[in-house]
Design an enzyme around this catalytic site. Structure first.
Site, PDB file in Angstrom:
ATOM      1  CE  LYS A  41      -1.978  -1.113   3.855  1.00  0.00           C
ATOM      2  NZ  LYS A  41      -1.583  -2.098   4.382  1.00  0.00           N
TER       3      LYS A  41
ATOM      4  NE  ARG B 136      -4.132  -0.714  10.310  1.00  0.00           N
ATOM      5  CZ  ARG B 136      -3.312  -0.297   9.565  1.00  0.00           C
ATOM      6  NH1 ARG B 136      -3.347   0.716   8.852  1.00  0.00           N
ATOM      7  NH2 ARG B 136      -2.100  -0.949   9.330  1.00  0.00           N
TER       8      ARG B 136
ATOM      9  NE  ARG C 121       7.730  -2.443   6.646  1.00  0.00           N
ATOM     10  CZ  ARG C 121       6.588  -2.159   6.419  1.00  0.00           C
ATOM     11  NH1 ARG C 121       5.927  -1.780   5.438  1.00  0.00           N
ATOM     12  NH2 ARG C 121       5.870  -2.301   7.436  1.00  0.00           N
TER      13      ARG C 121
ATOM     14  NE  ARG D 217       6.494  -0.152  10.464  1.00  0.00           N
ATOM     15  CZ  ARG D 217       5.311  -0.117   9.802  1.00  0.00           C
ATOM     16  NH1 ARG D 217       5.494   0.597   8.554  1.00  0.00           N
ATOM     17  NH2 ARG D 217       4.256  -0.724  10.198  1.00  0.00           N
TER      18      ARG D 217
ATOM     19  NE  ARG E  78       2.157  -4.400  11.194  1.00  0.00           N
ATOM     20  CZ  ARG E  78       3.437  -4.498  10.559  1.00  0.00           C
ATOM     21  NH1 ARG E  78       4.510  -5.052  10.865  1.00  0.00           N
ATOM     22  NH2 ARG E  78       3.189  -3.667   9.429  1.00  0.00           N
TER      23      ARG E  78
END
Ligand code: ADP
Ligand code: ZN
Length: 216
Positions: free
Chosen positions: A13, A88, A127, A160, A171
């Protein structure tokens, strides 16, 4: 062009939003980025949001919804915008609908980046993000020119906290429990466009540009 990008964490996204907003010169409203910025700046919002983000839980609806309304109130909604990571859950979607209806600026399309769990885990675990400008990299897929350093601003790249395995699992769980309901919500409104989030980012972008041109 008033779009929502919907999909699990790691669907791309943020990547697509960045490409589209650059191409079309539109505001990119990413609640995750805004919340992390608030955490860094230790604002009252940031202090309240931190514990939720660290656990991979949703930050309370009223906080996030007010944040988004505030951003939307400060842009030219006629020109358009891209929402990334918001809404969300159904309650956030309903608040957004009311706000946009009152302003006569409804959403034109919700892009659903359907993505396999395998892809999600591979992307999130590799990531790395710039701790200064939030640019995203990936140790294999999108490596920075110089290891550990942001290509754009030279700051350090970090992982992160919520990209660590246990939080990734949570998540994904929260996505399946809450966010997935939005697929049906927007499908019923006939504004849902599904694209595979497993494809490489330039392929996804090409499909989205084609959708913009042809409506299919
Ligand atoms: P991703 O989509 O990869 O999970 P984000 O950067 O969008 O990452 O979100 C990171 C975290 O920020 C979420 O796990 C959640 O705690 C919080 N967050 C972001 N957007 C919202 C939202 N719309 N509602 C509630 N919490 C949110
Ligand atoms: Zn940077």
């Amino acid at each position: 062009m008033r779009w929502i990008l919907l999909g699990p964490p790691g669907a791309g996204k943020g990547t697509q939003a960045a490409l589209l907003t650059k191409k079309f010169n539109l505001p990119h409203i990413a609640t995750g980025d805004l919340l992390r910025q608030a955490v860094r700046e230790q604002t009252p919002l940031g202090l309240e949001a931190k514990s939720y983000i660290d656990k991979g839980e949703l930050v309370p609806d009223n906080l996030v919804t007010n944040l988004v309304k505030d951003k939307l109130s400060n842009i030219d909604m006629e020109k358009g915008f891209i929402l990334d990571g918001f809404p969300r859950n159904i309650s956030q979607a309903e608040s957004l609908d009311i706000f946009l209806d009152n302003n006569h600026k409804p959403i034109d399309a919700v892009i659903y980046l359907a993505t396999e769990e395998q892809t999600i885990i591979q992307r999130l675990s590799g990531r790395r993000v710039c701790q200064s400008c939030e640019a995203n990299f990936h140790i294999k897929n999108v490596p920075p020119k110089k290891e550990g350093i942001c290509d754009y601003c030279g700051a350090k790249l970090i992982q992160r906290d919520d990209d660590k395995p246990q939080t990734i699992k949570n998540r994904i769980k929260i996505y399946n429990q809450k966010t997935k309901d939005l697929i049906e919500y927007y499908n019923k409104k006939n504004i849902l466009k599904q694209v595979s989030g497993d494809l490489e980012s330039d392929k996804v972008l090409a499909l989205l540009q084609n959708f913009l041109k042809t409506g299919r």
